[in-house]
Write a protein that holds these residues in place. Structure first.
Motif, PDB file in Angstrom:
ATOM      1  N   GLY A  67      48.837  49.740  49.707  1.00 37.35           N
ATOM      2  CA  GLY A  67      47.875  49.669  50.802  1.00 37.35           C
ATOM      3  C   GLY A  67      46.600  48.966  50.395  1.00 37.35           C
ATOM      4  N   ALA A  68      46.093  49.290  49.208  1.00 35.19           N
ATOM      5  CA  ALA A  68      44.868  48.642  48.724  1.00 35.19           C
ATOM      6  C   ALA A  68      45.105  47.161  48.453  1.00 35.19           C
ATOM      7  CB  ALA A  68      44.380  49.337  47.458  1.00 35.19           C
ATOM      8  N   TYR A  69      46.260  46.840  47.895  1.00 36.50           N
ATOM      9  CA  TYR A  69      46.574  45.431  47.641  1.00 36.50           C
ATOM     10  C   TYR A  69      46.612  44.636  48.940  1.00 36.50           C
ATOM     11  CZ  TYR A  69      49.580  41.354  46.897  1.00 36.50           C
ATOM     12  OH  TYR A  69      50.111  40.087  46.910  1.00 36.50           O
ATOM     13  N   TYR A  70      47.326  45.134  49.937  1.00 38.04           N
ATOM     14  CA  TYR A  70      47.451  44.365  51.177  1.00 38.04           C
ATOM     15  C   TYR A  70      46.182  44.403  52.029  1.00 38.04           C
ATOM     16  CZ  TYR A  70      52.201  43.015  50.247  1.00 38.04           C
ATOM     17  OH  TYR A  70      53.307  42.423  49.680  1.00 38.04           O
ATOM     18  N   THR A  71      45.289  45.347  51.784  1.00 30.63           N
ATOM     19  CA  THR A  71      43.962  45.241  52.382  1.00 30.63           C
ATOM     20  C   THR A  71      43.272  43.994  51.846  1.00 30.63           C
ATOM     21  OG1 THR A  71      43.752  47.632  52.688  1.00 30.63           O
ATOM     22  CG2 THR A  71      41.705  46.353  52.638  1.00 30.63           C
ATOM     23  N   GLY A  72      43.416  43.755  50.539  1.00 29.76           N
ATOM     24  CA  GLY A  72      42.876  42.531  49.951  1.00 29.76           C
ATOM     25  C   GLY A  72      43.509  41.285  50.519  1.00 29.76           C
ATOM     26  N   VAL A  73      44.814  41.336  50.755  1.00 29.79           N
ATOM     27  CA  VAL A  73      45.508  40.185  51.344  1.00 29.79           C
ATOM     28  C   VAL A  73      44.994  39.937  52.760  1.00 29.79           C
ATOM     29  CG1 VAL A  73      47.760  39.249  52.016  1.00 29.79           C
ATOM     30  CG2 VAL A  73      47.555  40.578  49.902  1.00 29.79           C
ATOM     31  N   ALA A  74      44.783  41.019  53.512  1.00 29.72           N
ATOM     32  CA  ALA A  74      44.260  40.885  54.874  1.00 29.72           C
ATOM     33  C   ALA A  74      42.877  40.245  54.872  1.00 29.72           C
ATOM     34  CB  ALA A  74      44.221  42.250  55.558  1.00 29.72           C
ATOM     35  N   ARG A  75      42.017  40.692  53.973  1.00 27.77           N
ATOM     36  CA  ARG A  75      40.671  40.111  53.908  1.00 27.77           C
ATOM     37  C   ARG A  75      40.717  38.649  53.466  1.00 27.77           C
ATOM     38  NH1 ARG A  75      37.031  43.111  56.695  1.00 27.77           N
ATOM     39  NH2 ARG A  75      35.542  41.698  55.724  1.00 27.77           N
ATOM     40  N   ALA A  76      41.666  38.327  52.591  1.00 25.34           N
ATOM     41  CA  ALA A  76      41.815  36.933  52.172  1.00 25.34           C
ATOM     42  C   ALA A  76      42.225  36.058  53.346  1.00 25.34           C
ATOM     43  CB  ALA A  76      42.844  36.829  51.048  1.00 25.34           C
ATOM     44  N   HIS A  77      43.125  36.559  54.179  1.00 25.39           N
ATOM     45  CA  HIS A  77      43.518  35.781  55.354  1.00 25.39           C
ATOM     46  C   HIS A  77      42.354  35.661  56.335  1.00 25.39           C
ATOM     47  CE1 HIS A  77      45.157  35.183  59.458  1.00 25.39           C
ATOM     48  NE2 HIS A  77      45.826  34.234  58.834  1.00 25.39           N
ATOM     49  N   LYS A  78      41.618  36.740  56.523  1.00 25.60           N
ATOM     50  CA  LYS A  78      40.483  36.690  57.449  1.00 25.60           C
ATOM     51  C   LYS A  78      39.484  35.628  57.033  1.00 25.60           C
ATOM     52  CE  LYS A  78      36.928  39.548  59.634  1.00 25.60           C
ATOM     53  NZ  LYS A  78      36.370  40.903  59.814  1.00 25.60           N
ATOM     54  N   ALA A  79      39.278  35.473  55.710  1.00 22.65           N
ATOM     55  CA  ALA A  79      38.281  34.524  55.211  1.00 22.65           C
ATOM     56  C   ALA A  79      38.781  33.088  55.211  1.00 22.65           C
ATOM     57  CB  ALA A  79      37.858  34.913  53.790  1.00 22.65           C
ATOM     58  N   THR A  80      40.074  32.895  54.961  1.00 26.48           N
ATOM     59  CA  THR A  80      40.597  31.544  54.753  1.00 26.48           C
ATOM     60  C   THR A  80      41.484  31.035  55.874  1.00 26.48           C
ATOM     61  OG1 THR A  80      42.606  32.290  53.611  1.00 26.48           O
ATOM     62  CG2 THR A  80      40.608  31.987  52.265  1.00 26.48           C
ATOM     63  N   LYS A  81      42.104  31.951  56.626  1.00 29.50           N
ATOM     64  CA  LYS A  81      43.093  31.607  57.654  1.00 29.50           C
ATOM     65  C   LYS A  81      44.323  30.905  57.067  1.00 29.50           C
ATOM     66  CE  LYS A  81      40.295  33.334  60.628  1.00 29.50           C
ATOM     67  NZ  LYS A  81      40.514  34.737  61.048  1.00 29.50           N
ATOM     68  N   GLN A 363      47.275  46.041  37.777  1.00 36.08           N
ATOM     69  CA  GLN A 363      47.829  46.864  38.852  1.00 36.08           C
ATOM     70  C   GLN A 363      47.660  46.094  40.149  1.00 36.08           C
ATOM     71  OE1 GLN A 363      49.438  49.753  39.054  1.00 36.08           O
ATOM     72  NE2 GLN A 363      49.280  50.410  36.906  1.00 36.08           N
ATOM     73  N   ASN A 364      48.503  46.394  41.127  1.00 28.11           N
ATOM     74  CA  ASN A 364      48.410  45.664  42.401  1.00 28.11           C
ATOM     75  C   ASN A 364      47.075  45.896  43.099  1.00 28.11           C
ATOM     76  OD1 ASN A 364      49.031  48.336  42.996  1.00 28.11           O
ATOM     77  ND2 ASN A 364      50.808  47.879  44.264  1.00 28.11           N
ATOM     78  N   PHE A 365      46.505  47.097  42.974  1.00 27.01           N
ATOM     79  CA  PHE A 365      45.213  47.336  43.620  1.00 27.01           C
ATOM     80  C   PHE A 365      44.100  46.536  42.943  1.00 27.01           C
ATOM     81  CE2 PHE A 365      46.135  50.992  40.823  1.00 27.01           C
ATOM     82  CZ  PHE A 365      45.090  50.896  39.909  1.00 27.01           C
ATOM     83  N   GLY A 366      44.286  46.201  41.664  1.00 27.88           N
ATOM     84  CA  GLY A 366      43.332  45.320  41.002  1.00 27.88           C
ATOM     85  C   GLY A 366      43.368  43.928  41.598  1.00 27.88           C
ATOM     86  N   THR A 367      44.578  43.454  41.905  1.00 28.33           N
ATOM     87  CA  THR A 367      44.713  42.167  42.592  1.00 28.33           C
ATOM     88  C   THR A 367      44.081  42.235  43.976  1.00 28.33           C
ATOM     89  OG1 THR A 367      46.801  41.828  41.416  1.00 28.33           O
ATOM     90  CG2 THR A 367      46.346  40.385  43.292  1.00 28.33           C
ATOM     91  N   GLY A 368      44.259  43.371  44.651  1.00 26.31           N
ATOM     92  CA  GLY A 368      43.634  43.535  45.960  1.00 26.31           C
ATOM     93  C   GLY A 368      42.124  43.460  45.880  1.00 26.31           C
ATOM     94  N   ALA A 369      41.541  44.106  44.862  1.00 25.25           N
ATOM     95  CA  ALA A 369      40.086  44.050  44.677  1.00 25.25           C
ATOM     96  C   ALA A 369      39.628  42.630  44.398  1.00 25.25           C
ATOM     97  CB  ALA A 369      39.672  44.985  43.537  1.00 25.25           C
ATOM     98  N   PHE A 370      40.396  41.895  43.597  1.00 25.05           N
ATOM     99  CA  PHE A 370      40.086  40.502  43.278  1.00 25.05           C
ATOM    100  C   PHE A 370      40.085  39.648  44.543  1.00 25.05           C
ATOM    101  CE2 PHE A 370      41.299  36.206  41.924  1.00 25.05           C
ATOM    102  CZ  PHE A 370      40.456  35.983  40.839  1.00 25.05           C
ATOM    103  N   LEU A 371      41.093  39.843  45.392  1.00 27.45           N
ATOM    104  CA  LEU A 371      41.177  39.083  46.643  1.00 27.45           C
ATOM    105  C   LEU A 371      40.050  39.453  47.595  1.00 27.45           C
ATOM    106  CD1 LEU A 371      45.034  39.214  47.287  1.00 27.45           C
ATOM    107  CD2 LEU A 371      43.693  37.223  46.567  1.00 27.45           C
ATOM    108  N   MET A 372      39.702  40.725  47.645  1.00 30.99           N
ATOM    109  CA  MET A 372      38.593  41.137  48.504  1.00 30.99           C
ATOM    110  C   MET A 372      37.293  40.495  48.049  1.00 30.99           C
ATOM    111  SD  MET A 372      39.486  45.180  49.189  1.00 30.99           S
ATOM    112  CE  MET A 372      38.089  45.463  50.289  1.00 30.99           C
ATOM    113  N   ALA A 373      37.064  40.502  46.745  1.00 31.52           N
ATOM    114  CA  ALA A 373      35.838  39.871  46.214  1.00 31.52           C
ATOM    115  C   ALA A 373      35.801  38.390  46.560  1.00 31.52           C
ATOM    116  CB  ALA A 373      35.767  40.083  44.698  1.00 31.52           C
ATOM    117  N   GLY A 374      36.879  37.695  46.314  1.00 29.40           N
ATOM    118  CA  GLY A 374      36.938  36.275  46.607  1.00 29.40           C
ATOM    119  C   GLY A 374      36.706  35.967  48.075  1.00 29.40           C
ATOM    120  N   SER A 375      37.225  36.834  48.933  1.00 31.07           N
ATOM    121  CA  SER A 375      37.113  36.598  50.379  1.00 31.07           C
ATOM    122  C   SER A 375      35.664  36.556  50.845  1.00 31.07           C
ATOM    123  CB  SER A 375      37.884  37.661  51.150  1.00 31.07           C
ATOM    124  OG  SER A 375      37.236  38.931  51.086  1.00 31.07           O
ATOM    125  N   GLU A 376      34.810  37.374  50.224  1.00 26.47           N
ATOM    126  CA  GLU A 376      33.394  37.370  50.610  1.00 26.47           C
ATOM    127  C   GLU A 376      32.579  36.362  49.807  1.00 26.47           C
ATOM    128  OE1 GLU A 376      31.779  38.680  53.110  1.00 26.47           O
ATOM    129  OE2 GLU A 376      33.565  39.666  53.905  1.00 26.47           O
TER     130      GLU A 376
END
Length: 381
Positions: A67-81, A363-376
């Motif tokens: 769930g945490a990982y795909y939250t990051g994926v969602a934020r990445a899509h929101k930022a980049t489309k 861990q996958n949630f670490g990747t999610g955090a990385f994607l969330m950071a990048g998105s902003e």
């Protein structure tokens, strides 16, 4: 969506995944005045591709780590489309049959629904997402009786409220908030606020402006579990990262005229001030926020969530732009923890208090955090 289409999507996701393994070094990065957005996007896609090729979960494909990982994926899509993120989101939702995990009164098990809600709101194929499992979970979670709600569980962790551990404030509140927004049912927002306040009142340290992970770490006289070797209180970086990032997610979707919004904005500002104050020189926060010498190396999951929340605050006018250099420094340090093949290292393993990490721990949630950071970070000026 049939299997042949999903297989094609998977091929697209994995095509560019590198197999090289090179340990990233973490050094104090030089902060630059401009941001190379193409480089950030490339790093984020490499992280996604590597993680999609190396799936992992603690209990099930619908658990909190996913769930945490795909939250990051969602934020990445929101930022980049970029459609590669949306393809990954739809693929996992389809194979999960849009289910949550099975612990109806455990906040962790609703986290996966953030991605389902995001997909449904992002548009595309009509009736792709089935939100009925999410609704059933939320209704049971909020309205069915439970020993935690009743206060009958007397464990030392403080399981006398529904969300008795600080991580829960990332797992459930953003989903309830988003569900209320998407379905236009404010009652879910009201319930979210009620249970959020219980956790706040039990775990927030007004003096330090940080959250204890659970009642074991709440300062109570000679409570040895709540004290670090340097005499400071124990505050876990990722635990506070869960809360801090969750606040940004909540505020992002909460109505601007909601009567309790000022509480969340003020809490966000207090935590932001503290997180900025204790940021180490190299940009990455240590696993023990007030005793960095315990494990004197940066850690990516907590730092990624902190970076996301800080950058979100700047981008949305809640945090002063004077803090932009500190946030850019954090991103540079995060990026230095990514291996050439896309894997994100220096992630503390699953836990509930400060512990060490290494260049090869992921861990996958670490990747999610990385994607969330990048998105902003992409939206910083």
């Amino acid at each position: 969506m049939n299997k042949s289409i999903l297989i094609m999507i998977a091929v697209v996701l994995l095509f560019n995944c590198s197999t090289a393994q090179k340990v990233a070094t973490v050094e104090a990065p030089k902060v630059v005045s401009t941001i190379d957005k193409s480089d950030i996007k490339a790093s984020m896609i490499k992280a996604l591709e590597w993680q999609e090729a190396h799936p992992i979960f603690a209990s099930a494909p619908t658990d909190w780590t996913v769930g945490a990982y795909y939250t990051g994926v969602a934020r990445a899509h929101k930022a980049t489309k970029d459609m590669i993120y949306l393809a990954a989101l739809k693929n996992q939702g389809y194979w999960n049959n849009w289910q949550t995990f099975n612990r109806l009164h455990h906040a962790d098990d609703v986290a996966i629904s953030y991605s389902y809600l995001y997909i449904d709101m992002a548009g595309g194929r009509r009736n792709l997402v089935d939100l009925e499992p999410t609704k059933k979970f939320l209704d049971a979670h909020l309205y069915n009786d439970d020993e935690w709600k009743a206060g009958t569980d007397k464990s030392e962790m403080g399981k006398t409220i529904l969300w008795w551990w600080c991580d829960a404030l990332f797992m459930a509140p953003p989903v309830l908030n988003l569900y209320a927004k998407h379905t236009k049912q404010p009652k879910y927002l009201e319930e979210m606020h009620k249970f959020y306040m219980q956790t706040f009142n039990q775990l927030y340290d007004e003096e330090e402006q940080l959250f204890a992970r659970d009642m074991r770490f709440v300062w109570k006289g000679n409570n040895k579990d709540a004290k670090e070797p340097n005499g400071k209180k124990v505050f876990w970086s990722r635990g506070n990262g869960w809360v801090f990032a969750g606040l940004a997610l909540i505020l992002d979707d909460m109505p601007t005229d909601y009567e309790h919004r000022p509480f969340y904005e003020n809490l966000y500002k207090e935590m932001a001030d503290k997180i900025l104050e204790i940021q180490p020189e190299d940009g990455l926060w240590r696993t023990s926020l007030l005793c960095p010498e315990s494990y004197d190396h940066g850690e990516v999951s907590g730092s990624g969530f902190h970076t996301f929340a800080l950058a979100w605050g700047i981008n949305n006018g809640i945090l002063d732009k004077k803090h932009t250099p500190a946030v850019k420094k954090a991103w540079k340090a995060l990026k230095a923890c990514q291996h050439e093949d896309g894997r994100v290292g220096w992630v503390q393993d699953i836990g509930a208090f400060p512990e060490p990490a290494s260049a090869d721990s992921w861990q996958n949630f670490g990747t999610g955090a990385f994607l969330m950071a990048g998105s902003e970070i992409l939206n910083l000026e």
